[in-house]
Design a protein around this motif. Structure first.
Motif, PDB file in Angstrom:
ATOM      1  N   MET A 124       0.272  -0.996  -0.042  1.00 54.58           N
ATOM      2  CA  MET A 124       0.164   0.062   0.238  1.00 54.58           C
ATOM      3  C   MET A 124       0.721   1.024   0.233  1.00 54.58           C
ATOM      4  SD  MET A 124      -3.360   1.054   2.769  1.00 54.58           S
ATOM      5  CE  MET A 124      -2.058   1.375   4.066  1.00 54.58           C
ATOM      6  N   PRO A 125       1.161   1.776  -0.817  1.00 60.02           N
ATOM      7  CA  PRO A 125       1.739   2.879  -1.214  1.00 60.02           C
ATOM      8  C   PRO A 125       1.027   4.359   0.137  1.00 60.02           C
ATOM      9  CG  PRO A 125       1.776   2.340  -3.872  1.00 60.02           C
ATOM     10  CD  PRO A 125       0.548   1.660  -2.490  1.00 60.02           C
ATOM     11  N   GLY A 126       2.424   4.821   0.598  1.00 57.38           N
ATOM     12  CA  GLY A 126       1.361   5.875   1.043  1.00 57.38           C
ATOM     13  C   GLY A 126       2.226   7.180   1.051  1.00 57.38           C
ATOM     14  N   ALA A 127       2.545   8.444   1.412  1.00 57.86           N
ATOM     15  CA  ALA A 127       3.297   9.410   1.778  1.00 57.86           C
ATOM     16  C   ALA A 127       3.301  10.258   0.292  1.00 57.86           C
ATOM     17  CB  ALA A 127       4.756   9.015   1.899  1.00 57.86           C
ATOM     18  N   GLY A 128       2.908  11.804   0.422  1.00 58.68           N
ATOM     19  CA  GLY A 128       2.611  12.011  -0.958  1.00 58.68           C
ATOM     20  C   GLY A 128       1.938  11.620  -1.378  1.00 58.68           C
ATOM     21  N   ILE A 129       0.715  10.985  -1.662  1.00 56.78           N
ATOM     22  CA  ILE A 129      -0.146  10.617  -2.616  1.00 56.78           C
ATOM     23  C   ILE A 129      -1.345  11.981  -2.387  1.00 56.78           C
ATOM     24  CG2 ILE A 129      -2.268   8.973  -3.294  1.00 56.78           C
ATOM     25  CD1 ILE A 129       0.288   7.391  -2.788  1.00 56.78           C
ATOM     26  N   THR A 130      -1.948  12.029  -4.308  1.00 55.94           N
ATOM     27  CA  THR A 130      -2.249  13.173  -4.051  1.00 55.94           C
ATOM     28  C   THR A 130      -3.240  12.771  -5.782  1.00 55.94           C
ATOM     29  OG1 THR A 130      -0.975  14.714  -6.066  1.00 55.94           O
ATOM     30  CG2 THR A 130      -1.133  15.002  -3.123  1.00 55.94           C
ATOM     31  N   ALA A 131      -4.373  13.404  -5.773  1.00 54.75           N
ATOM     32  CA  ALA A 131      -5.286  13.674  -6.666  1.00 54.75           C
ATOM     33  C   ALA A 131      -3.857  13.731  -8.612  1.00 54.75           C
ATOM     34  CB  ALA A 131      -6.151  14.789  -6.937  1.00 54.75           C
ATOM     35  N   ALA A 132      -3.148  14.267  -8.239  1.00 54.24           N
ATOM     36  CA  ALA A 132      -1.941  14.716  -9.384  1.00 54.24           C
ATOM     37  C   ALA A 132      -0.935  13.622  -9.620  1.00 54.24           C
ATOM     38  CB  ALA A 132      -1.511  16.101  -9.448  1.00 54.24           C
ATOM     39  N   ASN A 133      -0.766  12.350  -9.491  1.00 55.27           N
ATOM     40  CA  ASN A 133      -0.171  11.484  -9.047  1.00 55.27           C
ATOM     41  C   ASN A 133      -0.869  10.084  -8.819  1.00 55.27           C
ATOM     42  OD1 ASN A 133       0.101  11.350  -6.283  1.00 55.27           O
ATOM     43  ND2 ASN A 133       1.737  12.141  -5.584  1.00 55.27           N
ATOM     44  N   ILE A 134      -1.936   9.938  -8.460  1.00 56.20           N
ATOM     45  CA  ILE A 134      -2.711   8.893  -7.868  1.00 56.20           C
ATOM     46  C   ILE A 134      -2.806   7.883  -9.204  1.00 56.20           C
ATOM     47  CG2 ILE A 134      -5.124   9.262  -7.896  1.00 56.20           C
ATOM     48  CD1 ILE A 134      -4.959   7.286  -4.849  1.00 56.20           C
ATOM     49  N   GLN A 135      -2.801   7.849 -10.329  1.00 59.84           N
ATOM     50  CA  GLN A 135      -3.267   7.217 -11.324  1.00 59.84           C
ATOM     51  C   GLN A 135      -2.107   6.902 -11.830  1.00 59.84           C
ATOM     52  OE1 GLN A 135      -6.173   9.263 -14.063  1.00 59.84           O
ATOM     53  NE2 GLN A 135      -7.742   8.277 -13.030  1.00 59.84           N
ATOM     54  N   ALA A 136      -0.795   7.902 -12.094  1.00 59.86           N
ATOM     55  CA  ALA A 136       0.740   7.393 -12.905  1.00 59.86           C
ATOM     56  C   ALA A 136       0.968   6.543 -12.236  1.00 59.86           C
ATOM     57  CB  ALA A 136       1.154   8.670 -13.019  1.00 59.86           C
ATOM     58  N   LEU A 137       0.159   6.818 -10.363  1.00 57.82           N
ATOM     59  CA  LEU A 137       1.912   5.527  -9.288  1.00 57.82           C
ATOM     60  C   LEU A 137       0.621   4.735  -9.111  1.00 57.82           C
ATOM     61  CD1 LEU A 137       1.881   8.047  -6.145  1.00 57.82           C
ATOM     62  CD2 LEU A 137       3.328   7.042  -7.473  1.00 57.82           C
ATOM     63  N   THR A 138      -0.396   4.515  -9.455  1.00 58.37           N
ATOM     64  CA  THR A 138      -1.374   3.406  -9.672  1.00 58.37           C
ATOM     65  C   THR A 138      -1.307   2.093 -11.123  1.00 58.37           C
ATOM     66  OG1 THR A 138      -3.234   3.903  -9.094  1.00 58.37           O
ATOM     67  CG2 THR A 138      -3.565   2.082 -10.504  1.00 58.37           C
ATOM     68  N   ALA A 139      -0.624   3.204 -12.309  1.00 54.11           N
ATOM     69  CA  ALA A 139       0.212   2.472 -13.534  1.00 54.11           C
ATOM     70  C   ALA A 139       1.281   1.841 -13.311  1.00 54.11           C
ATOM     71  CB  ALA A 139      -0.324   3.857 -14.797  1.00 54.11           C
ATOM     72  N   ARG A 140       1.948   2.782 -12.782  1.00 56.82           N
ATOM     73  CA  ARG A 140       3.420   2.940 -12.911  1.00 56.82           C
ATOM     74  C   ARG A 140       4.001   1.579 -11.877  1.00 56.82           C
ATOM     75  NH1 ARG A 140       5.371   8.367 -12.014  1.00 56.82           N
ATOM     76  NH2 ARG A 140       5.000   8.923 -15.063  1.00 56.82           N
ATOM     77  N   THR A 141       2.906   0.784 -10.343  1.00 54.00           N
ATOM     78  CA  THR A 141       2.961  -0.068  -9.103  1.00 54.00           C
ATOM     79  C   THR A 141       2.517  -1.064  -9.613  1.00 54.00           C
ATOM     80  OG1 THR A 141       1.689   1.362  -7.748  1.00 54.00           O
ATOM     81  CG2 THR A 141       4.005   1.966  -7.797  1.00 54.00           C
ATOM     82  N   GLY A 142       1.443  -0.893  -9.841  1.00 57.44           N
ATOM     83  CA  GLY A 142       0.232  -1.944 -10.060  1.00 57.44           C
ATOM     84  C   GLY A 142      -0.111  -1.765  -8.426  1.00 57.44           C
ATOM     85  N   ALA A 143      -0.173  -1.147  -7.562  1.00 58.63           N
ATOM     86  CA  ALA A 143      -0.190  -1.908  -6.647  1.00 58.63           C
ATOM     87  C   ALA A 143      -2.162  -1.888  -6.502  1.00 58.63           C
ATOM     88  CB  ALA A 143      -0.050  -0.409  -5.280  1.00 58.63           C
ATOM     89  N   PRO A 144      -3.172  -2.708  -5.283  1.00 55.91           N
ATOM     90  CA  PRO A 144      -4.013  -2.701  -5.188  1.00 55.91           C
ATOM     91  C   PRO A 144      -4.875  -1.341  -3.529  1.00 55.91           C
ATOM     92  CG  PRO A 144      -3.402  -4.047  -3.863  1.00 55.91           C
ATOM     93  CD  PRO A 144      -1.828  -3.149  -4.022  1.00 55.91           C
ATOM     94  N   GLU A 145      -3.797  -1.121  -3.462  1.00 58.28           N
ATOM     95  CA  GLU A 145      -4.379   0.069  -2.468  1.00 58.28           C
ATOM     96  C   GLU A 145      -3.902   1.415  -2.545  1.00 58.28           C
ATOM     97  OE1 GLU A 145      -5.274  -1.714   1.742  1.00 58.28           O
ATOM     98  OE2 GLU A 145      -5.846  -4.136   0.536  1.00 58.28           O
ATOM     99  N   PHE A 146      -4.478   2.563  -1.961  1.00 57.76           N
ATOM    100  CA  PHE A 146      -3.490   3.489  -1.610  1.00 57.76           C
ATOM    101  C   PHE A 146      -3.720   3.998  -0.316  1.00 57.76           C
ATOM    102  CE2 PHE A 146      -3.069   2.800  -6.040  1.00 57.76           C
ATOM    103  CZ  PHE A 146      -2.032   2.604  -6.201  1.00 57.76           C
ATOM    104  N   HIS A 147      -2.900   5.195   0.408  1.00 55.48           N
ATOM    105  CA  HIS A 147      -3.262   5.642   1.463  1.00 55.48           C
ATOM    106  C   HIS A 147      -2.587   7.393   1.065  1.00 55.48           C
ATOM    107  CE1 HIS A 147      -2.364   6.090   6.405  1.00 55.48           C
ATOM    108  NE2 HIS A 147      -1.871   7.260   5.487  1.00 55.48           N
ATOM    109  N   ALA A 148      -3.527   7.631   1.329  1.00 51.67           N
ATOM    110  CA  ALA A 148      -3.939   9.448   1.555  1.00 51.67           C
ATOM    111  C   ALA A 148      -4.763  10.371   3.068  1.00 51.67           C
ATOM    112  CB  ALA A 148      -4.076   9.818   0.569  1.00 51.67           C
ATOM    113  N   SER A 149      -3.697  11.396   2.964  1.00 50.47           N
ATOM    114  CA  SER A 149      -4.567  12.072   4.451  1.00 50.47           C
ATOM    115  C   SER A 149      -5.576  12.515   3.527  1.00 50.47           C
ATOM    116  CB  SER A 149      -3.128  13.282   4.795  1.00 50.47           C
ATOM    117  OG  SER A 149      -3.080  13.346   4.275  1.00 50.47           O
ATOM    118  N   ALA A 150      -5.398  13.926   2.475  1.00 48.08           N
ATOM    119  CA  ALA A 150      -6.541  14.236   1.799  1.00 48.08           C
ATOM    120  C   ALA A 150      -7.006  15.572   2.184  1.00 48.08           C
ATOM    121  CB  ALA A 150      -7.963  13.744   1.269  1.00 48.08           C
ATOM    122  N   LYS A 151      -5.813  16.062   2.757  1.00 49.71           N
ATOM    123  CA  LYS A 151      -6.162  17.011   4.166  1.00 49.71           C
ATOM    124  C   LYS A 151      -6.094  18.418   3.524  1.00 49.71           C
ATOM    125  CE  LYS A 151      -1.591  17.189   6.133  1.00 49.71           C
ATOM    126  NZ  LYS A 151      -0.949  16.167   5.054  1.00 49.71           N
TER     127      LYS A 151
END
Length: 234
Positions: free
Chosen positions: A176-203
């Motif tokens: 589960m990738p976490g640290a600095g996950i935002t709307a600007a990078n979550i789709q690219a990170l999904t494609a590049r890592t293949g991770a099934p879960e993501f962790h964000a604060s959305a604050k």
């Protein structure tokens, strides 16, 4: 693939905002500016009463590193037992030895205290110099997931390592990738890592607290609209 968004919430308003925005799960903590510590009994109880999505609780007795004394481990076990009693869905934990390896004995004791609760191994993983070896240790412990930035300050910086960890895990544990996950990078990170879960604060930062005076400090809360945007992008 169905993907999961976990929101790190450090207050009742943040937990409620995470649920309103469509988060699939929260990690509940306090003192997020210090990397998060175990929330109070009162906060856990209030969040459990108000949320219908799964609540995982961070088990971290203090800021700093992850080499714990016997007294600290005893406190952590008691906190885990409290989470079980309050009906939490999981706990988020980790302990290392002085060499930066996963402390198997300490973690086994904590996991035993958790009983049927789901287990996330937290970003203590990112303090391990040998991440492939640490991943095998986490698998051997029976954890369900690992929260990690790939050993870097942000998940975006660690994306190559995150992809390697996903490949190594091969479905045995969720990365589960976490640290600095935002709307600007979550789709690219999904494609590049293949991770099934993501962790964000959305604050978002709140206006200064009236009357705080000498005790004024930056305040942040999870924003339901930011959560909803992340869910939609996933």
């Amino acid at each position: 693939m169905s993907r999961t968004l976990e929101i790190c919430a450090a207050s009742l308003p943040s937990a409620l905002a995470a649920q309103a925005g469509g988060a699939h799960r929260i990690e509940l903590c306090q003192n997020l500016e210090q990397g998060g510590t175990t929330p109070s009994y009162g906060l856990i109880k209030a969040v459990r009463a108000r949320l219908s999505i799964p609540v995982f609780v961070l088990i971290r007795p203090r800021a700093g590193g992850f080499v714990y004394s016997a007294d600290e481990l005893a406190i952590m076990q008691t906190d885990i037992e409290t989470c079980r009693a309050l009906g939490c869905a999981g706990v988020v934990l980790g302990a290392l030895d002085a060499a930066g390896r996963v402390d198997m004995a300490a973690c086994r004791a904590l996991i035993a205290a958790a009983g049927p609760l789901c287990i996330t191994f937290h970003r203590a993983f990112d303090a391990c110099p040998d991440q492939p070896g640490a991943l095998e240790a986490v698998v051997a412990l029976g954890c369900q997931r690992v929260l990690t930035s790939g050993g870097q300050a942000t998940a975006e910086a660690g994306q190559a390592q995150l992809a390697a960890l996903v490949a190594q895990a091969a479905g045995r544990v969720r990365i589960m990738p976490g640290a600095g996950i935002t709307a600007a990078n979550i789709q690219a990170l999904t494609a590049r890592t293949g991770a099934p879960e993501f962790h964000a604060s959305a604050k978002r930062r709140l206006p200064p607290e009236a009357g705080a005076g000498l005790f004024a400090t930056p305040q942040f809360e999870t924003d339901a609209a930011l959560v909803a945007e992340l869910v939609a992008l996933l």
